[in-house]
Motif scaffolding. Structure first.
Motif, short mmCIF file in Angstrom:
data_model
loop_
_atom_site.label_atom_id
_atom_site.label_comp_id
_atom_site.label_asym_id
_atom_site.label_seq_id
_atom_site.Cartn_x
_atom_site.Cartn_y
_atom_site.Cartn_z
N THR A 1 0.97 -1.36 0.03
CA THR A 1 -0.02 0.07 -0.17
C THR A 1 0.87 1.18 0.00
O THR A 1 0.41 2.48 -0.17
CB THR A 1 -1.03 -0.04 1.24
N SER A 2 2.20 1.13 0.18
CA SER A 2 2.96 2.31 0.30
C SER A 2 3.11 3.18 -1.19
O SER A 2 3.50 4.16 -0.92
CB SER A 2 4.35 1.91 0.87
N TRP A 3 2.79 2.37 -2.16
CA TRP A 3 2.96 3.14 -3.44
C TRP A 3 2.19 4.31 -3.51
O TRP A 3 2.35 5.30 -4.24
CB TRP A 3 2.69 2.14 -4.56
N ALA A 4 1.18 4.41 -2.82
CA ALA A 4 0.17 5.53 -3.07
C ALA A 4 0.74 6.70 -2.13
O ALA A 4 0.02 7.99 -2.49
CB ALA A 4 -1.45 5.25 -2.46
N ASP A 5 1.69 6.63 -1.25
CA ASP A 5 2.09 7.60 -0.47
C ASP A 5 2.53 8.89 -1.32
O ASP A 5 3.50 8.45 -2.18
CB ASP A 5 3.05 7.45 0.53
N GLY A 6 2.19 9.99 -1.26
CA GLY A 6 2.72 11.09 -1.78
C GLY A 6 2.29 11.34 -3.36
O GLY A 6 2.83 12.24 -4.09
N LEU A 7 1.56 10.39 -3.97
CA LEU A 7 0.89 10.64 -5.20
C LEU A 7 -0.04 11.86 -5.39
O LEU A 7 -0.74 12.18 -4.29
CB LEU A 7 0.12 9.46 -5.65
N PRO A 8 0.10 12.88 -6.16
CA PRO A 8 -0.52 13.72 -6.20
C PRO A 8 -2.06 13.70 -6.64
O PRO A 8 -2.35 12.93 -7.15
CB PRO A 8 0.08 14.99 -7.29
N GLY A 9 -2.86 14.60 -5.52
CA GLY A 9 -4.26 14.32 -5.81
C GLY A 9 -4.87 13.17 -4.98
O GLY A 9 -6.02 12.69 -5.42
N VAL A 10 -4.05 12.38 -4.52
CA VAL A 10 -4.50 11.23 -3.94
C VAL A 10 -4.58 11.14 -2.34
O VAL A 10 -3.29 11.33 -1.67
CB VAL A 10 -3.47 9.84 -4.28
N GLN A 11 -5.75 10.81 -1.57
CA GLN A 11 -5.37 10.88 -0.34
C GLN A 11 -5.69 9.44 0.17
O GLN A 11 -6.79 8.89 0.13
CB GLN A 11 -6.54 11.63 0.40
N VAL A 12 -5.01 8.68 1.08
CA VAL A 12 -5.30 7.25 1.60
C VAL A 12 -6.35 7.46 2.75
O VAL A 12 -5.95 8.20 3.73
CB VAL A 12 -3.90 6.84 2.18
N VAL A 13 -7.26 6.91 2.69
CA VAL A 13 -8.26 6.78 3.43
C VAL A 13 -8.11 5.70 4.46
O VAL A 13 -8.44 5.79 5.70
CB VAL A 13 -9.68 6.76 2.79
N GLU A 14 -7.61 4.40 3.91
CA GLU A 14 -7.96 3.16 4.82
C GLU A 14 -6.78 2.40 4.30
O GLU A 14 -6.48 2.15 3.14
CB GLU A 14 -8.98 2.59 4.62
N ARG A 15 -6.15 1.63 5.29
CA ARG A 15 -5.00 0.60 4.96
C ARG A 15 -5.38 -0.74 5.47
O ARG A 15 -5.64 -0.61 6.71
CB ARG A 15 -3.72 0.91 5.04
N ASN A 16 -5.50 -1.82 4.91
CA ASN A 16 -5.84 -3.22 5.62
C ASN A 16 -5.19 -4.09 4.83
O ASN A 16 -5.53 -4.83 3.70
CB ASN A 16 -7.27 -3.28 5.37
N GLY A 17 -3.85 -4.54 5.31
CA GLY A 17 -2.99 -5.45 4.60
C GLY A 17 -2.73 -5.11 3.08
O GLY A 17 -2.06 -4.10 3.16
N THR A 18 -2.81 -5.89 1.99
CA THR A 18 -2.72 -5.30 0.83
C THR A 18 -3.83 -4.53 0.15
O THR A 18 -3.81 -4.16 -1.01
CB THR A 18 -2.56 -6.57 0.00
N ALA A 19 -4.84 -4.04 1.03
CA ALA A 19 -6.09 -3.44 0.31
C ALA A 19 -5.97 -2.08 0.92
O ALA A 19 -5.36 -1.78 2.03
CB ALA A 19 -7.20 -4.04 1.07
N LEU A 20 -6.49 -1.26 -0.15
CA LEU A 20 -5.91 0.25 0.13
C LEU A 20 -7.43 0.95 -0.49
O LEU A 20 -8.02 0.71 -1.18
CB LEU A 20 -4.98 0.78 -0.70
#
Length: 309
Positions: free
Chosen positions: A232-251
């Motif tokens: 799930t770490s690939w989404a960190d720092g992507l412009p215009g993307v906010q991480v709402v929830e992490r659960n194992g390999t689900a994002l």
């Protein structure tokens, strides 16, 4: 079918219900939701004939909803209308007889309802001796005692604990299975979403969204996406993307309006295999907030026209 067409009602210069159209099928649980003062209670009172509309019509099965038709409706007002010092069985039987039920049939119906509501041992108690939750059960029993074809319930779950909510919901679901239509208002949107086949959202006296819950949710996609893949770490720092929830390999992420979902998918694929990528439908709470946040233009009264001039 219960049908409202072009129903309007003013209190002085305030338009409480504005050209409202609504339809509820037999055997349908219909949630009627809106902010405080949106027009829910006024609409229900018009259906029951407590208030007369300034315009429009209310019909049941294609026939104008006159006093004879309304005898087949059950009504639970938000302001409780029980006689506190009257004994429960006596009061319910009295209300059933007022609705046209023969006395012997009314007494049988009361016994059956009290058993269904878990109040069989309390029938000879006065209403004021009951807890507020049990008074709520008796109020609903009063709406059901004459075996109505349609139910209009104003905040029926208010003040009930979770066990009471489940019990009342089960009783209503049984009636719906028998073909009884139910129109009820509630501020508990998670409950409305769980119980109702369809919903109408009212704002400033107008229906701003209406239809089957699943259809409304599927038509109104959120900007949230669920992605299952490699980490799930690939989404960190992507412009215009906010991480709402992490659960194992689900994002679960929320995408800005300016960002493309294809850019998001490409970034997920670059990190490894993607096993799931799907938009999430809005919850009823999110639909409600979106619907009531949109401004509704109201007709100007003479006073507001003079001020604007």
């Amino acid at each position: 079918m219960l049908e409202l067409q072009g129903v309007s009602k003013k209190y002085g210069d305030r338009l409480a219900v504005d050209d409202l159209a609504l339809a509820v099928e037999p055997g349908q649980m219909f949630g009627f939701v809106g902010t405080n003062g949106a027009g829910k209670t006024t609409t229900m009172r018009i259906i029951m004939g407590v208030l007369a509309p300034d315009a429009g019509s209310v019909s049941w099965q294609g026939r104008p909803a006159d006093a004879d038709v309304r005898r087949n409706f059950g009504y639970m007002p938000e302001e409780r209308g029980l006689y506190p010092k009257m004994r429960i069985k006596e009061q319910l039987a009295y209300l059933a007889v007022l609705r046209g039920t023969p006395k012997a049939s009314a007494e049988t119906a009361v016994d059956e309802l009290l058993a269904e509501f878990g109040l069989a041992e309390r029938g000879n108690d006065r209403v004021e001796q009951l807890s507020l939750g049990n008074q709520q059960r008796v109020q609903l029993a009063a709406a059901l005692v004459h075996d109505p074809e349609f139910l209009i319930l104003d905040e029926p779950f208010s003040g009930l604990d979770p066990v009471g909510v489940d019990a009342l919901a089960h009783i209503l679901a049984q009636r719906v299975q028998r073909g009884v239509g139910v129109l009820f208002s509630s501020h508990q949107l998670d409950l409305v979403e769980r119980l109702c086949d369809a919903v109408g959202i009212i704002q400033a006296g107008r229906i701003v969204a209406s239809g089957p819950v699943n259809e409304l949710r599927s038509r109104n996609r959120s900007r949230r996406f669920r992605i299952v893949g490699s980490g799930t770490s690939w989404a960190d720092g992507l412009p215009g993307v906010q991480v709402v929830e992490r659960n194992g390999t689900a994002l679960v992420v929320e995408l800005a309006e300016s960002q493309s979902d294809q850019v998001l998918l490409d970034a997920a694929r670059a990190a490894g295999p993607v096993h799931e990528f799907r938009p999430l439908a809005l919850t009823l709470t999110e639909l409600f907030r979106e619907a009531v946040s949109e401004p509704v233009e109201l007709p100007q009264t003479r006073e507001t026209q003079e001020v604007s001039a």
